[in-house]
Design a protein around this motif. Structure first.
Motif, mmCIF file in Angstrom:
data_model
loop_
_atom_site.group_PDB
_atom_site.id
_atom_site.type_symbol
_atom_site.label_atom_id
_atom_site.label_comp_id
_atom_site.label_asym_id
_atom_site.label_seq_id
_atom_site.Cartn_x
_atom_site.Cartn_y
_atom_site.Cartn_z
ATOM 1 N N ALA A 1 -5.086 8.334 2.538
ATOM 2 C CA ALA A 1 -6.016 7.205 2.519
ATOM 3 C C ALA A 1 -7.402 7.621 2.042
ATOM 4 C CB ALA A 1 -6.100 6.587 3.914
ATOM 5 N N THR A 2 -7.895 8.755 2.495
ATOM 6 C CA THR A 2 -9.225 9.207 2.067
ATOM 7 C C THR A 2 -9.207 9.607 0.595
ATOM 8 O OG1 THR A 2 -8.683 11.416 2.958
ATOM 9 C CG2 THR A 2 -10.012 9.945 4.338
ATOM 10 N N ARG A 3 -8.093 10.143 0.152
ATOM 11 C CA ARG A 3 -7.963 10.492 -1.276
ATOM 12 C C ARG A 3 -7.997 9.232 -2.121
ATOM 13 N NH1 ARG A 3 -3.450 11.166 -4.735
ATOM 14 N NH2 ARG A 3 -3.809 12.637 -6.437
ATOM 15 N N GLN A 4 -7.353 8.167 -1.637
ATOM 16 C CA GLN A 4 -7.362 6.892 -2.349
ATOM 17 C C GLN A 4 -8.778 6.335 -2.432
ATOM 18 O OE1 GLN A 4 -5.478 3.610 -0.286
ATOM 19 N NE2 GLN A 4 -4.806 2.671 -2.198
ATOM 20 N N ASN B 1 0.867 -1.180 0.000
ATOM 21 C CA ASN B 1 0.000 0.000 0.000
ATOM 22 C C ASN B 1 0.900 1.225 0.000
ATOM 23 O OD1 ASN B 1 -1.808 2.064 0.328
ATOM 24 N ND2 ASN B 1 -2.527 1.435 2.343
ATOM 25 N N PRO B 2 1.131 1.843 -1.161
ATOM 26 C CA PRO B 2 2.094 2.944 -1.251
ATOM 27 C C PRO B 2 1.751 4.124 -0.360
ATOM 28 C CG PRO B 2 0.793 2.762 -3.269
ATOM 29 C CD PRO B 2 0.523 1.536 -2.471
ATOM 30 N N HIS B 3 0.459 4.392 -0.146
ATOM 31 C CA HIS B 3 0.076 5.533 0.690
ATOM 32 C C HIS B 3 0.545 5.348 2.134
ATOM 33 C CE1 HIS B 3 -2.742 5.807 -2.735
ATOM 34 N NE2 HIS B 3 -2.613 7.100 -2.554
ATOM 35 N N ALA B 4 0.352 4.142 2.653
ATOM 36 C CA ALA B 4 0.792 3.870 4.027
ATOM 37 C C ALA B 4 2.313 3.874 4.120
ATOM 38 C CB ALA B 4 0.245 2.527 4.493
ATOM 39 N N ILE B 5 2.973 3.303 3.138
ATOM 40 C CA ILE B 5 4.438 3.218 3.161
ATOM 41 C C ILE B 5 5.058 4.606 3.060
ATOM 42 C CG2 ILE B 5 6.450 2.356 1.902
ATOM 43 C CD1 ILE B 5 4.698 -0.090 1.128
ATOM 44 N N VAL B 6 4.518 5.460 2.176
ATOM 45 C CA VAL B 6 5.024 6.828 2.048
ATOM 46 C C VAL B 6 4.832 7.594 3.355
ATOM 47 C CG1 VAL B 6 4.601 9.063 0.941
ATOM 48 C CG2 VAL B 6 4.772 7.006 -0.456
ATOM 49 N N ALA B 7 3.632 7.503 3.933
ATOM 50 C CA ALA B 7 3.354 8.200 5.189
ATOM 51 C C ALA B 7 4.267 7.694 6.303
ATOM 52 C CB ALA B 7 1.890 8.017 5.577
ATOM 53 N N TYR B 8 4.537 6.388 6.293
ATOM 54 C CA TYR B 8 5.371 5.780 7.322
ATOM 55 C C TYR B 8 6.798 6.327 7.273
ATOM 56 C CZ TYR B 8 7.851 2.127 9.925
ATOM 57 O OH TYR B 8 8.640 1.448 10.811
ATOM 58 N N PHE B 9 7.398 6.336 6.089
ATOM 59 C CA PHE B 9 8.781 6.805 5.981
ATOM 60 C C PHE B 9 8.896 8.306 6.218
ATOM 61 C CE2 PHE B 9 9.553 2.692 3.881
ATOM 62 C CZ PHE B 9 10.726 2.333 4.549
ATOM 63 N N ILE B 10 7.914 9.062 5.771
ATOM 64 C CA ILE B 10 7.931 10.499 6.067
ATOM 65 C C ILE B 10 7.824 10.709 7.573
ATOM 66 C CG2 ILE B 10 6.617 12.651 5.853
ATOM 67 C CD1 ILE B 10 5.982 11.878 2.994
#
Length: 468
Positions: free
Chosen positions: A451-454, A398-407
């Motif tokens: 996530a809401t945008r997705q 899930n790229p959205h979660a992974i991006v948010a996680y690393f940021i």
């Protein structure tokens, strides 16, 4: 919790698989006793003594900072724990529903490393405690006794862990209460109420310690609530976990603070406990030893489940048996004992510093986990997809979660104040590590927006006929 029937195995027969509704049991109050008893131990007492010895707060300001920090951080562990009855699976397996089947692997790896780190530190601490009580027992033998005892509890599993902590709540809670009574029933130093004072850096550092302490438990809290009936709801598990975790740690931290102030300035924390409690001191030391062993079983249990989760990621059709869990427990035990037996005198402080540094990776995970469960999916997950080889509706990544996680990790680094790394802005408030606050403030809204945008894009695609 009901008594074990003839059909109930002595050793827990589930690992990372879903617990069927027919096998659910227990009461929400079991979560109170688990987290209350677990947190009445030497490590939180030693940490509480730091409030006076390192952060130089007096009794009143110290108690306020301790209470506020744990009450704030307790919200995270309680919200994570309340997910267990609804999901029926371990916390790290649930992360696949947020990060994707393979995306969750990095978080599972960090969680396993933290569990193993605390397991090693605690068997060294147990070994030192045994030597302190019975000096004739060699240190290597003491370490092995502590390690084997914790492993036996962890192998037997869920029911036995809960049973021990139900007993431990009364025993450890009563012992700590007796310790408080003994201290206040005897003459206190003239500076008991005036030693130290208020300083913003020390107060914020104490609050941060409380928050981080509670967050550190969040990766495995639902492991101990997943057997509860699914219809138990969210509120009762939340309240039971919150009260147990916060009351247990607040009392332990406060006991360490009181013991430090009741003895001459500069006295080592556990020595201060012995001196301040007189004839009760040796009894407390024995009880603390037993609690170290019991608590350490949770670290082993979590490490085994995390490793099994990692392996099962690449073998979706594999359902691990009791034998696998026992075997993995033995492998972890052997490896940890080798490290512990070769440990230096300052090993515990060094290793805890490493583990606390790794907690930087838990803050954004906890943020994503809670936002996803409570605000995005509202507790509704497709359990079958979580165990499918391709991740089902959650996919492999899930790229959205992974991006948010690393940021969320990156934004903490400039403010980090750990033994491994000190960021350029770490001393905005001297001595206080506020990186966790930055991680929460950034990760929560960022993941929610992504996530809401997705979800919005998927809805639009369905309406336009672009998906099946």
């Amino acid at each position: 919790m009901p008594q074990m029937s003839r059909q109930d195995p002595l050793i827990e027969n589930h690992t990372v698989d879903y617990v069927p509704l027919a096998e659910r049991h227990g009461k929400a109050r079991d979560l109170f006793t688990l987290w209350f008893s677990t947190n009445i131990a030497p490590l939180p007492i030693v940490t509480g003594a730091m409030v006076a010895q390192v952060f130089h707060l007096n009794l009143v300001w110290g108690l306020l900072a301790i209470a506020f920090g744990h009450m704030l951080g307790g919200v995270v562990i309680a919200l994570a724990s309340a997910q267990g009855p609804r999901m029926g699976i371990p916390q790290m397996v649930q992360s696949r529903g947020q990060f994707g089947r393979y995306g969750a692997l990095l978080i599972v790896f960090f969680a396993a490393l933290i569990y193993i780190g605390f397991f090693i530190s605690n068997i060294v601490l147990a070994g030192k405690s045994i030597v302190g009580i019975v000096p004739s027992v060699p240190m290597p033998a003491s370490i092995l006794i502590g390690a084997l005892s914790a492993t036996a509890i962890g192998v037997i599993g869920y029911r036995f862990i809960h049973t021990l902590n139900r007993v431990g709540t009364w025993v450890m809670g009563g012992a700590l209460l007796a310790g408080f009574i003994y201290i206040f029933a005897h003459e206190l130093p003239a500076d008991f109420l005036t030693r130290g004072g208020f300083n913003l850096a020390g107060w914020l550092a104490t609050v941060s310690l409380g928050v981080i302490w509670q967050i550190s438990f969040s990766p495995y809290t639902s492991d101990y609530s997943r057997y509860l009936p699914a219809d138990i709801g969210i509120t009762r598990p939340f309240i039971a976990t919150y009260l147990g975790a916060t009351l247990g740690t607040i009392l332990s931290f406060a006991f360490g603070l009181v013991a430090a102030l009741a003895t001459p300035e500069g006295t080592e924390a556990m020595v201060a406990v012995k001196q301040a409690t007189g004839w009760l001191g040796p009894i407390l030391m024995v009880l603390f030893l037993l609690n170290i062993i019991s608590h350490n079983a949770l670290n082993l249990y979590g490490a085994v489940l995390s490793i099994i989760t990692s392996i099962q990621t690449f073998a979706s059709q594999w359902t691990p048996s009791i034998k696998v869990r026992v075997m993995l427990s033995g492998v972890i035990l052997a490896g940890c004992c080798v490290v512990a037996l070769g440990a230096s005198e300052d090993f515990i402080s060094q290793f805890i510093g490493l583990i606390l540094a790794l907690l930087l990776v838990l803050v954004p995970w906890a943020s994503i986990n809670l936002i996803d469960f409570y605000l995005i999916k509202r507790g509704v997950y497709d359990i079958a997809s979580i165990f499918q080889a391709d991740g089902g509706i959650y996919g492999r990544f899930n790229p959205h979660a992974i991006v948010a996680y690393f940021i969320g990790i990156i934004v903490q680094l400039p403010f980090a104040n750990t033994s491994l790394y000190v960021g350029p802005w770490a001393n905005l408030v001297e001595g206080a590590d506020l990186s966790w606050l930055v991680g929460l403030v950034v990760t929560c809204p960022l993941y929610y927006c992504l996530a809401t945008r997705q979800q919005t894009q998927k809805v639009k695609a369905v309406r336009l006929g672009y998906t099946d």
